[in-house]
Enzyme design. Structure first.
Site, short mmCIF file in Angstrom:
data_model
loop_
_atom_site.label_atom_id
_atom_site.label_comp_id
_atom_site.label_asym_id
_atom_site.label_seq_id
_atom_site.Cartn_x
_atom_site.Cartn_y
_atom_site.Cartn_z
N SER A 108 0.83 -1.21 0.00
CA SER A 108 0.00 0.00 0.00
C SER A 108 0.87 1.27 0.00
O SER A 108 1.67 1.45 -0.91
CB SER A 108 -0.96 -0.08 1.20
OG SER A 108 -1.87 0.98 1.21
N ASP A 158 -9.74 -2.95 -6.22
CA ASP A 158 -9.13 -2.16 -5.14
C ASP A 158 -9.58 -0.70 -5.26
O ASP A 158 -9.21 -0.02 -6.21
CB ASP A 158 -7.60 -2.28 -5.26
CG ASP A 158 -6.88 -1.61 -4.09
OD1 ASP A 158 -7.51 -0.79 -3.39
OD2 ASP A 158 -5.70 -1.90 -3.90
N HIS A 189 -7.96 -4.11 -1.49
CA HIS A 189 -6.68 -3.59 -0.98
C HIS A 189 -6.12 -4.57 0.03
O HIS A 189 -6.24 -4.35 1.25
CB HIS A 189 -6.95 -2.22 -0.36
CG HIS A 189 -5.77 -1.33 -0.34
ND1 HIS A 189 -5.21 -0.80 -1.48
CD2 HIS A 189 -5.02 -0.86 0.69
CE1 HIS A 189 -4.18 -0.04 -1.16
NE2 HIS A 189 -4.04 -0.07 0.16
C1 MLT Z 1 -1.53 5.92 -0.25
O1 MLT Z 1 -1.91 6.91 0.35
O2 MLT Z 1 -0.35 5.64 -0.47
C2 MLT Z 1 -2.58 5.00 -0.77
O3 MLT Z 1 -3.80 5.64 -0.82
C3 MLT Z 1 -2.67 3.76 0.05
C4 MLT Z 1 -2.93 4.07 1.49
O4 MLT Z 1 -4.07 4.26 1.88
O5 MLT Z 1 -2.00 4.13 2.25
#
Ligand code: MLT
Length: 209
Positions: A108, A158, A189
């Site tokens: 992520s 996702d 996700h």
């Molecule tokens: C991010 O902010 O890198 C992506 O949206 C994934 C997350 O929620 O961390």
């Protein structure tokens, strides 16, 4: 600067004296301990550097600021990718790991900072396993990435890392010459069992090459 004299807090996990070194990059709200088991499953007893995301979003550790979910503060992404690359250079020196192949494993937000570092600092990071990643910078520089190898596992449903953005990341990497492996699952996700199995196959081939 942190208490340890480097720009990020981190944990180091000892491992074998030869072979790759892992860089573990947790997701939003995670900790340096989160991906240790994943690292062991993918690359056995490789030593690991596990830093902590330096940005706080209402108390949740992240690697860079965002303006809203999926809307990144691009200047901060760039700055933080350089911070991470500089940290890696200093930490590998401190722990006697210079010259060994470095493999980032990210989930992520951790996968997104890994992708930014691959695109912006290929002299530091050339290999990564990315779960639930997307394109972190809109117009990456035209670096030669012909020595770069990346595996990306993503869910086609996702909502946080939309597959169109992942496709863009794959395309930007490939346009610069990177060797890219992809795995798609119908989920969201998350790291699914089958995505993990695909990542293990990719890791086995990488180590054998
Ligand atoms: C991010 O902010 O890198 C992506 O949206 C994934 C997350 O929620 O961390």
């Amino acid at each position: 600067m942190t208490d340890n004299g480097l720009s990020l807090d981190y944990r180091v996990h000892a491992g074998s004296d030869t072979g790759p070194v892992l860089l573990l990059l947790h997701g939003t709200g995670g900790t340096p301990d989160d991906l240790v088991g994943l690292g062991r499953q993918l690359f056995g007893d490789a030593p690991m550097l596990a830093p902590a995301g330096p940005v706080s979003e209402f108390g949740a550790a992240r690697w860079f600021r965002r303006l809203a979910e999926g809307v990144f503060d691009t200047d901060d992404v760039v700055e933080r990718a350089h911070q991470l690359a500089d940290f890696v250079a200093a930490a590998t020196e401190r722990h006697g790991l210079v010259g060994r192949p470095l493999i980032a494993i990210g989930f992520s937000n951790g996968a997104n900072i890994a992708a930014a570092t691959l695109l912006l600092r290929p002299e530091v990071l050339q290999t990564a396993v990315l779960f639930s990643s997307m394109l972190p910078v809109p117009q990456p520089p035209a670096h030669d990435l012909s020595a770069t190898k990346v595996f990306l596992a993503n869910g086609t449903a996702d909502p946080m890392a939309p597959i169109a953005s992942t496709d863009q990341l794959v395309s930007e990497l490939q346009q610069r010459g990177a060797d890219v492996g992809t795995y798609r699952h119908p989920g969201g996700h998350q790291i699914t069992v089958d995505a993990l199995a695909a990542a293990r196959d990719w890791a086995k081939e990488l180590v054998a090459a």
